[in-house]
Design a protein around this motif. Sequence first.
Motif, PDB file in Angstrom:
ATOM      1  N   GLY A   1       0.809  -1.206   0.000  1.00  0.00           N
ATOM      2  CA  GLY A   1       0.000   0.000   0.000  1.00  0.00           C
ATOM      3  C   GLY A   1       0.838   1.249   0.000  1.00  0.00           C
ATOM      4  N   PRO A   2       0.157   2.397  -0.128  1.00  0.00           N
ATOM      5  CA  PRO A   2       0.859   3.667  -0.268  1.00  0.00           C
ATOM      6  C   PRO A   2       1.394   4.250   1.025  1.00  0.00           C
ATOM      7  CG  PRO A   2      -1.507   4.016  -0.339  1.00  0.00           C
ATOM      8  CD  PRO A   2      -1.302   2.538  -0.292  1.00  0.00           C
ATOM      9  N   ALA A   3       1.006   3.702   2.179  1.00  0.00           N
ATOM     10  CA  ALA A   3       1.457   4.242   3.479  1.00  0.00           C
ATOM     11  C   ALA A   3       1.884   3.091   4.380  1.00  0.00           C
ATOM     12  CB  ALA A   3       0.349   5.062   4.130  1.00  0.00           C
ATOM     13  N   PRO A   4       3.001   2.405   4.052  1.00  0.00           N
ATOM     14  CA  PRO A   4       3.385   1.219   4.825  1.00  0.00           C
ATOM     15  C   PRO A   4       3.722   1.509   6.283  1.00  0.00           C
ATOM     16  CG  PRO A   4       5.125   1.836   3.283  1.00  0.00           C
ATOM     17  CD  PRO A   4       3.916   2.655   2.934  1.00  0.00           C
ATOM     18  N   LEU A   5       4.205   2.720   6.593  1.00  0.00           N
ATOM     19  CA  LEU A   5       4.505   3.032   7.988  1.00  0.00           C
ATOM     20  C   LEU A   5       3.239   3.060   8.835  1.00  0.00           C
ATOM     21  CD1 LEU A   5       7.212   5.815   7.549  1.00  0.00           C
ATOM     22  CD2 LEU A   5       7.582   3.527   8.502  1.00  0.00           C
ATOM     23  N   GLU A   6       2.172   3.677   8.310  1.00  0.00           N
ATOM     24  CA  GLU A   6       0.888   3.711   9.024  1.00  0.00           C
ATOM     25  C   GLU A   6       0.346   2.288   9.193  1.00  0.00           C
ATOM     26  OE1 GLU A   6      -0.942   6.294  10.134  1.00  0.00           O
ATOM     27  OE2 GLU A   6      -0.326   8.105   9.082  1.00  0.00           O
ATOM     28  N   ALA A   7       0.380   1.509   8.102  1.00  0.00           N
ATOM     29  CA  ALA A   7      -0.137   0.145   8.162  1.00  0.00           C
ATOM     30  C   ALA A   7       0.683  -0.712   9.116  1.00  0.00           C
ATOM     31  CB  ALA A   7      -0.140  -0.467   6.761  1.00  0.00           C
ATOM     32  N   ALA A   8       2.008  -0.543   9.088  1.00  0.00           N
ATOM     33  CA  ALA A   8       2.868  -1.324   9.971  1.00  0.00           C
ATOM     34  C   ALA A   8       2.619  -0.970  11.435  1.00  0.00           C
ATOM     35  CB  ALA A   8       4.334  -1.086   9.620  1.00  0.00           C
ATOM     36  N   GLY A   9       2.438   0.323  11.722  1.00  0.00           N
ATOM     37  CA  GLY A   9       2.209   0.741  13.094  1.00  0.00           C
ATOM     38  C   GLY A   9       0.938   0.168  13.670  1.00  0.00           C
ATOM     39  N   LEU A  10      -0.155   0.227  12.903  1.00  0.00           N
ATOM     40  CA  LEU A  10      -1.417  -0.333  13.385  1.00  0.00           C
ATOM     41  C   LEU A  10      -1.321  -1.842  13.509  1.00  0.00           C
ATOM     42  CD1 LEU A  10      -4.382  -0.051  14.201  1.00  0.00           C
ATOM     43  CD2 LEU A  10      -4.985  -0.228  11.784  1.00  0.00           C
TER      44      LEU A  10
ATOM     45  N   VAL B   1      -7.807  13.098  11.327  1.00  0.00           N
ATOM     46  CA  VAL B   1      -8.006  11.650  11.320  1.00  0.00           C
ATOM     47  C   VAL B   1      -7.505  11.094   9.992  1.00  0.00           C
ATOM     48  CG1 VAL B   1      -9.732   9.820  11.428  1.00  0.00           C
ATOM     49  CG2 VAL B   1      -9.996  11.881  12.841  1.00  0.00           C
ATOM     50  N   ARG B   2      -6.804   9.966  10.052  1.00  0.00           N
ATOM     51  CA  ARG B   2      -6.278   9.361   8.841  1.00  0.00           C
ATOM     52  C   ARG B   2      -6.731   7.912   8.717  1.00  0.00           C
ATOM     53  NH1 ARG B   2      -3.142  11.843  11.534  1.00  0.00           N
ATOM     54  NH2 ARG B   2      -2.196  10.003  12.469  1.00  0.00           N
ATOM     55  N   VAL B   3      -6.598   7.383   7.502  1.00  0.00           N
ATOM     56  CA  VAL B   3      -6.813   5.961   7.261  1.00  0.00           C
ATOM     57  C   VAL B   3      -5.499   5.253   7.583  1.00  0.00           C
ATOM     58  CG1 VAL B   3      -7.389   4.189   5.572  1.00  0.00           C
ATOM     59  CG2 VAL B   3      -8.488   6.438   5.445  1.00  0.00           C
ATOM     60  N   ALA B   4      -5.505   4.434   8.635  1.00  0.00           N
ATOM     61  CA  ALA B   4      -4.297   3.679   8.966  1.00  0.00           C
ATOM     62  C   ALA B   4      -4.068   2.578   7.942  1.00  0.00           C
ATOM     63  CB  ALA B   4      -4.400   3.096  10.366  1.00  0.00           C
ATOM     64  N   LEU B   5      -5.142   1.882   7.589  1.00  0.00           N
ATOM     65  CA  LEU B   5      -5.052   0.894   6.508  1.00  0.00           C
ATOM     66  C   LEU B   5      -6.446   0.540   6.032  1.00  0.00           C
ATOM     67  CD1 LEU B   5      -5.799  -2.308   7.474  1.00  0.00           C
ATOM     68  CD2 LEU B   5      -3.674  -2.008   8.718  1.00  0.00           C
ATOM     69  N   VAL B   6      -6.503   0.040   4.809  1.00  0.00           N
ATOM     70  CA  VAL B   6      -7.740  -0.459   4.215  1.00  0.00           C
ATOM     71  C   VAL B   6      -7.677  -1.983   4.242  1.00  0.00           C
ATOM     72  CG1 VAL B   6      -9.161  -0.573   2.140  1.00  0.00           C
ATOM     73  CG2 VAL B   6      -7.971   1.558   2.728  1.00  0.00           C
ATOM     74  N   ASP B   7      -8.680  -2.634   4.853  1.00  0.00           N
ATOM     75  CA  ASP B   7      -8.632  -4.090   4.940  1.00  0.00           C
ATOM     76  C   ASP B   7      -9.162  -4.724   3.652  1.00  0.00           C
ATOM     77  OD1 ASP B   7     -11.452  -4.194   5.057  1.00  0.00           O
ATOM     78  OD2 ASP B   7     -11.511  -4.581   7.216  1.00  0.00           O
ATOM     79  N   ASN B   8      -9.188  -6.059   3.619  1.00  0.00           N
ATOM     80  CA  ASN B   8      -9.547  -6.746   2.374  1.00  0.00           C
ATOM     81  C   ASN B   8     -11.020  -6.587   2.008  1.00  0.00           C
ATOM     82  OD1 ASN B   8      -9.725  -8.728   4.737  1.00  0.00           O
ATOM     83  ND2 ASN B   8     -10.892  -9.823   3.190  1.00  0.00           N
ATOM     84  N   PHE B   9     -11.838  -6.102   2.933  1.00  0.00           N
ATOM     85  CA  PHE B   9     -13.244  -5.829   2.626  1.00  0.00           C
ATOM     86  C   PHE B   9     -13.449  -4.418   2.087  1.00  0.00           C
ATOM     87  CE2 PHE B   9     -13.376  -8.979   6.091  1.00  0.00           C
ATOM     88  CZ  PHE B   9     -14.075  -9.997   5.450  1.00  0.00           C
ATOM     89  N   GLY B  10     -12.401  -3.603   2.124  1.00  0.00           N
ATOM     90  CA  GLY B  10     -12.546  -2.193   1.751  1.00  0.00           C
ATOM     91  C   GLY B  10     -12.938  -1.310   2.916  1.00  0.00           C
TER      92      GLY B  10
ATOM     93  N   ASP C   1      -4.793   3.909   2.155  1.00  0.00           N
ATOM     94  CA  ASP C   1      -3.930   4.013   3.340  1.00  0.00           C
ATOM     95  C   ASP C   1      -3.228   5.365   3.389  1.00  0.00           C
ATOM     96  OD1 ASP C   1      -4.590   1.352   3.412  1.00  0.00           O
ATOM     97  OD2 ASP C   1      -2.552   0.582   3.346  1.00  0.00           O
ATOM     98  N   GLY C   2      -3.247   5.986   4.584  1.00  0.00           N
ATOM     99  CA  GLY C   2      -2.538   7.236   4.790  1.00  0.00           C
ATOM    100  C   GLY C   2      -3.334   8.488   4.507  1.00  0.00           C
ATOM    101  N   ASP C   3      -4.496   8.363   3.843  1.00  0.00           N
ATOM    102  CA  ASP C   3      -5.293   9.558   3.507  1.00  0.00           C
ATOM    103  C   ASP C   3      -5.885  10.174   4.763  1.00  0.00           C
ATOM    104  OD1 ASP C   3      -4.790   9.292   0.836  1.00  0.00           O
ATOM    105  OD2 ASP C   3      -6.790   8.542   0.291  1.00  0.00           O
ATOM    106  N   THR C   4      -6.013  11.487   4.734  1.00  0.00           N
ATOM    107  CA  THR C   4      -6.725  12.214   5.791  1.00  0.00           C
ATOM    108  C   THR C   4      -8.209  12.187   5.487  1.00  0.00           C
ATOM    109  OG1 THR C   4      -4.835  13.673   6.223  1.00  0.00           O
ATOM    110  CG2 THR C   4      -6.987  14.432   6.953  1.00  0.00           C
ATOM    111  N   VAL C   5      -9.017  11.966   6.524  1.00  0.00           N
ATOM    112  CA  VAL C   5     -10.475  11.878   6.373  1.00  0.00           C
ATOM    113  C   VAL C   5     -11.101  13.087   7.044  1.00  0.00           C
ATOM    114  CG1 VAL C   5     -12.524  10.475   6.761  1.00  0.00           C
ATOM    115  CG2 VAL C   5     -10.313   9.358   6.412  1.00  0.00           C
ATOM    116  N   ASP C   6     -11.900  13.816   6.303  1.00  0.00           N
ATOM    117  CA  ASP C   6     -12.579  15.004   6.832  1.00  0.00           C
ATOM    118  C   ASP C   6     -13.845  14.569   7.559  1.00  0.00           C
ATOM    119  OD1 ASP C   6     -13.482  17.536   7.356  1.00  0.00           O
ATOM    120  OD2 ASP C   6     -14.256  17.873   5.327  1.00  0.00           O
ATOM    121  N   LEU C   7     -13.767  14.492   8.901  1.00  0.00           N
ATOM    122  CA  LEU C   7     -14.914  14.094   9.737  1.00  0.00           C
ATOM    123  C   LEU C   7     -15.408  15.314  10.505  1.00  0.00           C
ATOM    124  CD1 LEU C   7     -13.810  10.691  11.349  1.00  0.00           C
ATOM    125  CD2 LEU C   7     -15.206  11.049   9.313  1.00  0.00           C
ATOM    126  N   ARG C   8     -16.710  15.565  10.413  1.00  0.00           N
ATOM    127  CA  ARG C   8     -17.315  16.679  11.146  1.00  0.00           C
ATOM    128  C   ARG C   8     -18.649  16.257  11.702  1.00  0.00           C
ATOM    129  NH1 ARG C   8     -18.703  19.444   7.162  1.00  0.00           N
ATOM    130  NH2 ARG C   8     -17.615  18.267   5.552  1.00  0.00           N
TER     131      ARG C   8
END
Length: 269
Positions: free
Chosen positions: A39-48, A183-192, A261-268
């Motif tokens: 994925g595009p953000a392996p550090l985030e995915a590895a940390g989680l 808030v960011r996406v740490a990882l996307v699982d196999n279900f999306g 993975d790694g994207d910022t999510v705009d939550l309000r």
Amino acid sequence: MYPPITYLTDCSDTNAQARLTTRMAALFGRSPVVLPLGGPAPLEAAGLTLLDVLLSTRLLGEDGFPTATLVNVAPRDGSWPNGAPFCWFRHGRHTVFSTYDPLLLDPVRRHLGVDSVEVTDAPTVLDAAGSWARIGEPDAVDVAATQFRSLWYLPLLAKWVLDERPVPSSPVELPVPDRPDGVRVALVDNFGNCKLTCTAADLALTAGDRVAVGRTKVRYHDHLSEVPAGTAALVTGSSGPGFLELVVNGGSAALEFGLRDGDTVDLRS
């Protein structure tokens, strides 16, 4: 007898897995479970993933057995001469050997209280190992300088620490990493499903609250089973200390919201 070993690595094509598995089997007498970090953000995915691996050793209903986990994420971004150094730490009965990166290690710092790690310098360790290992100076230089340190150095570091050799290292307090706000996406699982980096408590959410995700309003539910089929929602997921997941019941939230993975999510609220 060595503990069961799990190896998380971003160097995980078939050729790399074959070499890692065989080398680890030769060193430890057993093959590790080698799992890819892509994925595009392996550090985030590895940390989680590392956080979840260590959390999975709790609440066994019995003492359980020690484990060893190796984590390799090796971007060559110029911050270090030959990639980030490797470190190790213990959490309870379990030992972790990892790329030293504050972002990767931040989840275990925040949620497991791992406040420091032992950072190693490969040339120094390999020089010291001359007193207990049959590695000559030319080979030690090659192992320290190779691009494929996750094959040549990291397994040796793990074995020598587990063998209680006097491995030179320096204790380093884990800093708070520089990271984007929000808030960011740490990882996307196999279900999306998009595993996020916050909990419902962080956002003061209660069941039934509506939350804007970009331009879309979704409800927060405690469980996925409460989300109507085909509907997007926020739910308390299985990762970390109850991190939120953005889901579509029966579909892919990653596709519907264009996230990875790694994207910022705009939550309000």
